[in-house]
Design an enzyme around this catalytic site. Structure first.
Site, PDB file in Angstrom:
ATOM      1  N   LYS A  19       0.818  -1.056  -0.013  1.00 36.79           N
ATOM      2  CA  LYS A  19      -0.083   0.067  -0.024  1.00 36.79           C
ATOM      3  C   LYS A  19       0.757   1.279  -0.030  1.00 36.79           C
ATOM      4  O   LYS A  19       1.604   1.516   1.114  1.00 36.79           O
ATOM      5  CB  LYS A  19      -0.747  -0.044   1.170  1.00 36.79           C
ATOM      6  CG  LYS A  19      -1.949   1.018   1.238  1.00 36.79           C
ATOM      7  CD  LYS A  19      -2.706   1.138   2.378  1.00 36.79           C
ATOM      8  CE  LYS A  19      -4.086   2.222   2.157  1.00 36.79           C
ATOM      9  NZ  LYS A  19      -3.460   3.506   1.789  1.00 36.79           N
ATOM     10  N   ARG A  75     -16.610   0.918  -2.106  1.00 37.73           N
ATOM     11  CA  ARG A  75     -15.638   0.300  -1.055  1.00 37.73           C
ATOM     12  C   ARG A  75     -16.283  -1.196  -0.877  1.00 37.73           C
ATOM     13  O   ARG A  75     -17.226  -1.561  -0.428  1.00 37.73           O
ATOM     14  CB  ARG A  75     -16.073   1.105   0.328  1.00 37.73           C
ATOM     15  CG  ARG A  75     -14.764   0.725   1.090  1.00 37.73           C
ATOM     16  CD  ARG A  75     -15.230   1.730   2.289  1.00 37.73           C
ATOM     17  NE  ARG A  75     -14.719   3.223   2.020  1.00 37.73           N
ATOM     18  CZ  ARG A  75     -13.403   3.958   1.736  1.00 37.73           C
ATOM     19  NH1 ARG A  75     -12.251   2.938   2.154  1.00 37.73           N
ATOM     20  NH2 ARG A  75     -13.357   4.855   1.716  1.00 37.73           N
TER      21      ARG A  75
END
Length: 558
Positions: A251, A414
């Site tokens: 990430k 999401r």
């Protein structure tokens, strides 16, 4: 359609708090819209442009006050006084028109298309005299308007409709108007919007071609789509879940970017769908040399490095908004483009499994270029995943993202099959909706920021706290420079601002609270930096705040 008919719809929407009633009102309006349907699908939320179009009108609140004064013959000071009293510049405009010095001798009746095209056209004025032209055109509309029409012309101009109509309301209204009774009608409209980000296209397609036509809409090159978002996991084991050999990747703390390639031309879009091609000539050059596809959309994280160490995003993000010194900034903040998805390769890949998209991504990239595959593994054990996670942190990255290898891509959603794992408490990206002029030596600076999260269901911002302290002088100067042009109303030293600035916020915990309309309050929030790549609807949502609160209390009770 006369503009007064639309303002009557606005009044009905404002008068009800019921989302169901708002949906019914809009469904009726859309069904009867005729050739104005595309415009009304935007104007229902006070919008003039599709989500991916440049939408800067170049009109500040102070210029709008000037236009109201010009149309009404009243002094600026009187209008600003009404503005402070009402807390809404649109309401102040209604009062000004109601009390104008002299009624217009010959007043033309406003129609919807005239208002829409005039306000959209404000964005096209450039060069010397452009501000005067904008003021004149707004004043011209207000001069022909009644008080209620003036209210909504001004609210549309400054981007503050206050109707509680979100994307979900428009979606459900279109489904009710043109797909009434069909199973999963709202999902069909939603999917069409996901791939177009344009309710004009979706509304006309729903009416003219129905569900089949909506299903044929697809992503297009140079028309950006929203990013698919990850959910926060309660640790690595939770993120892995029961997925067999998931994709685990770094990430990165950078600028999430969609890279569009079409027969030699390259364009870059941020998470908020802004075109930043001009700000990143180094990325464009690398893509031109290293991407082996003539028609592609690559999703990537653009990360700045200093001698191999990632530059914090808050520092690197200075490149996003800059229109000068671009070459110097590119040299100061050299980048690597970490590509982690391929959404289009001579056709849409959104429905293809992730593993297939990644295989094709590998085929179109050079192994060791500036544009390279994001670091990832497919671990066969928790121990292997932990080793990779530790490697990510050691490399200066934020953590890892865990993805289901068989999952499709869902723009703007999401999703539960993409989970992020970070070692620190989740920060929040929140919208600044108000501030207060400081005292003493800092009296020229705005501080005490009011923070809000976006509620998708209600289509509005809900406050979650105030940031009182911890700001340096430099940060206060920058905050003031960003917020002062956005001031909508003032009461004493307190101001309400147009919700455009998003900041990253750290905090100690989330508490239940009756002080704020969200029902939650951040304890000891701290400014972590500006999010230049995000707009108010890209900020963390009310559901995310509630989810973090629930997670926090589950942890405390464990």
């Amino acid at each position: 359609m006369q503009y007064g008919e639309l303002t009557a719809v606005y009044d009905r929407l404002e008068a009800t708090a019921s989302t169901l009633e708002k949906t019914e009102i809009l469904a009726e309006t859309f069904a009867d819209a005729g050739d104005l349907l595309p415009e009304l699908s935007l104007l229902a939320r006070g919008r003039l442009f599709a989500a991916w179009e440049p939408d800067e009108l170049g009109v500040s609140s102070s210029l709008t006050v000037e236009a109201i004064a010009t149309a009404s013959g009243l002094p600026d000071e009187r209008i600003e006084e009404w503005w402070r009293e009402e807390g809404d510049l649109g309401d102040a405009a209604a009062l000004a028109v109601e009390n104008r010095v002299q009624a217009t001798l010959v007043s033309d009746s406003l129609d919807v298309r005239e208002v829409y095209e005039t306000l959209r056209g404000l964005a096209d004025h450039e060069g010397a005299g452009s501000q005067d032209r904008r003021v004149g055109e707004i004043a011209g509309l207000l001069g022909d308007s009644d008080p209620d029409e003036a209210r909504y012309i001004v609210r549309t101009t400054v981007g503050a409709m206050r109707l509680g109509v979100g994307e979900g309301t428009i979606r459900d209204a279109l489904a009710a108007a043109f797909l009434d009774g069909e199973e999963d009608a709202a999902r069909a409209v939603e999917r069409a919007y996901e791939v177009t980000n344009d309710f004009r296209t979706v509304s006309e397609t729903a009416r003219e071609a129905g569900r089949e036509g909506l299903g044929e809409l697809e992503i297009e090159l140079f028309r950006p789509i929203k990013a698919m978002l990850a959910r926060k996991a309660d640790g690595l084991e939770d993120a892995l879940g029961g997925t067999e050999r998931p994709v685990v990747e770094y990430k990165y703390d950078g600028m999430r970017t969609k890279i569009h390639v079409r027969e030699g031309e390259v364009r870059l879009f941020t998470r908020r769908l802004e075109d930043v091609t001009a700000q990143f000539p180094d990325v464009v050059g690398a893509v031109e040399k290293e991407v082996g596809s003539d028609r592609a959309i690559i999703e990537a994280e653009v990360v700045g490095y200093d001698n191999g160490t990632p530059i914090p995003f808050q520092e690197f993000s200075k490149r996003i908004k800059r229109k000068e010194e671009i070459t110097e900034l590119a040299e100061r903040y050299p980048v690597t483009v970490h590509a982690f998805d391929l959404l289009y390769d001579d056709g849409s890949l959104l429905e293809s499994p992730l593993v297939e998209r990644l295989d094709r991504l590998t085929e179109v990239l050079e192994p060791e270029g500036t544009v390279r595959r994001a670091e990832n593994v497919r671990p066969d054990s928790l121990e292997a995943a932990k080793t990779f996670y530790e490697d990510a942190l050691a490399a200066g990255q934020e953590g890892v993202v865990v993805k289901n290898p068989e999952a499709p891509y869902r723009p703007g959603s999401r999703v539960g099959y993409m989970r992020k794992v970070k070692p620190t408490m989740e920060r929040l990206d929140l919208v600044v909706v108000g501030a207060k002029w400081s005292e003493g030596r800092k009296s020229d600076w705005l501080g005490r920021l009011r923070l809000a999260c976006f509620d998708d269901e209600r289509g509005e911002l809900r406050e979650v706290g105030r940031l009182f302290s911890g700001l340096t002088d430099d940060e206060l100067r920058e905050i003031t420079a960003k917020l002062e042009p956005l001031v909508e109303s003032a009461e004493g030293r307190a101001v309400t601002v147009r919700p455009e600035v998003v900041i990253e916020v750290e905090y100690e915990e989330i508490q239940a609270s009756e002080t704020y309309d969200s029902g939650y309050a951040l304890r000891f929030p701290r400014f972590s930096g500006f999010r230049e790549d995000l707009g108010p609807e890209d900020a963390d949502g009310f559901e995310r705040v509630r989810e973090l609160y629930d997670d926090q209390h589950r942890t405390e009770g464990a």
